[in-house]
Motif scaffolding. Structure first.
Motif, PDB file in Angstrom:
ATOM      1  N   CYS A  57     -46.388 109.573  15.985  1.00  0.00           N
ATOM      2  CA  CYS A  57     -45.207 108.722  16.158  1.00  0.00           C
ATOM      3  C   CYS A  57     -44.492 108.674  14.819  1.00  0.00           C
ATOM      4  O   CYS A  57     -45.041 108.178  13.844  1.00  0.00           O
ATOM      5  CB  CYS A  57     -45.577 107.311  16.595  1.00  0.00           C
ATOM      6  N   PRO A  58     -43.253 109.189  14.752  1.00  0.00           N
ATOM      7  CA  PRO A  58     -42.518 109.227  13.479  1.00  0.00           C
ATOM      8  C   PRO A  58     -41.656 107.984  13.260  1.00  0.00           C
ATOM      9  O   PRO A  58     -40.937 107.920  12.271  1.00  0.00           O
ATOM     10  CB  PRO A  58     -41.624 110.457  13.675  1.00  0.00           C
ATOM     11  N   HIS A  59     -41.731 107.025  14.174  1.00  0.00           N
ATOM     12  CA  HIS A  59     -40.755 105.928  14.173  1.00  0.00           C
ATOM     13  C   HIS A  59     -41.171 104.756  13.303  1.00  0.00           C
ATOM     14  O   HIS A  59     -42.334 104.563  12.994  1.00  0.00           O
ATOM     15  CB  HIS A  59     -40.537 105.444  15.611  1.00  0.00           C
ATOM     16  N   CYS A 107     -39.872 102.124  19.668  1.00  0.00           N
ATOM     17  CA  CYS A 107     -40.183 103.305  20.472  1.00  0.00           C
ATOM     18  C   CYS A 107     -41.391 103.006  21.354  1.00  0.00           C
ATOM     19  O   CYS A 107     -42.106 102.034  21.113  1.00  0.00           O
ATOM     20  CB  CYS A 107     -40.520 104.470  19.545  1.00  0.00           C
ATOM     21  N   CYS A 113     -44.000 104.966  21.501  1.00  0.00           N
ATOM     22  CA  CYS A 113     -45.165 105.737  21.051  1.00  0.00           C
ATOM     23  C   CYS A 113     -45.869 105.157  19.825  1.00  0.00           C
ATOM     24  O   CYS A 113     -46.975 105.578  19.485  1.00  0.00           O
ATOM     25  CB  CYS A 113     -44.788 107.202  20.821  1.00  0.00           C
ATOM     26  N   ARG A 114     -45.251 104.172  19.148  1.00  0.00           N
ATOM     27  CA  ARG A 114     -45.920 103.620  17.969  1.00  0.00           C
ATOM     28  C   ARG A 114     -47.079 102.737  18.426  1.00  0.00           C
ATOM     29  O   ARG A 114     -46.882 101.741  19.130  1.00  0.00           O
ATOM     30  CB  ARG A 114     -44.912 102.821  17.125  1.00  0.00           C
TER      31      ARG A 114
HETATM   32 ZN   LIG Z   1     -42.741 106.280  18.113  1.00  0.00          ZN
END
Ligand SMILES: [Zn+2]
Length: 181
Positions: free
Chosen positions: A90-92, A98, A100-101
């Motif tokens: 997860c790049p956020h 988001c 996905c975090r």
């Molecule tokens: Zn994410």
């Protein structure tokens, strides 16, 4: 359907620095040290037919202090050392909201779709509560390594180290297989 083992990267698969009771993710290949103890243990899980997926929150990618190419180099090295099928990131930032975090289950759901995994019979390994929470939402069994970061959320097992967790998963996996047969 196959079964997966989702493994938190920082603190489990690679070493981390601890600063003021917080784990600090390595940001360069120089700082990145794969836990050598994990090699034989992951090979046991792999030999049992489990799909191994590393998962990681790396908000530095969107905040700008983690270089994407440098992270790819770190992950290439990790794949050379460990028998991983996939690495999901997860790049956020927290403020991106988001799905996905972690503690959100997005990385697990995405990997399950990609690898055709049965989440109800899959496992999550970590040293942090966020992964236990993601596991609970996704329906996986969570196994935490005892650490200052296990928190108080629901988790299925807390064990002293990765070796004990791998033994537990192999035992649970064999028992489930026997029941299905
Ligand atoms: Zn994410």
């Amino acid at each position: 359907m196959k079964l997966g083992v989702f493994i938190e990267r920082d603190g489990v698969l690679n070493q981390v620095r601890i600063e003021r009771q917080h784990q600090v993710s390595p940001l360069t290949l120089d700082e990145f040290h794969v836990n050598q103890d994990a090699v034989a243990l992951l090979n046991k899980l792999k030999a049992a037919g489990l799909v191994l997926v590393a998962t990681s929150n790396q908000p530095g990618l969107s905040r700008g202090y983690q270089n994407r190419r440098e992270m790819d180099r770190m992950h290439d090295q990790m794949r050379r050392i460990l028998p991983l099928d996939d690495i999901m990131v997860c790049p956020h930032d927290e403020t991106d909201r988001c799905p996905c975090r972690k503690p959100k289950p997005g990385l697990l759901v995405e990997a399950a779709f990609k690898w055709k995994l049965d989440l109800d019979r899959s496992f999550v390994i970590s040293d942090k509560w966020q992964d236990a929470e993601a596991a609970r939402t996704a329906g996986c069994t969570s196994l935490l390594i005892q650490s200052p970061w296990v928190g108080k959320v629901h988790r299925d097992f807390v064990l002293p180290d990765l070796a004990a967790i791998v033994e537990k998963i192999l035992h649970l996996h064999t028992t489930t297989r026997a029941m299905v047969a």
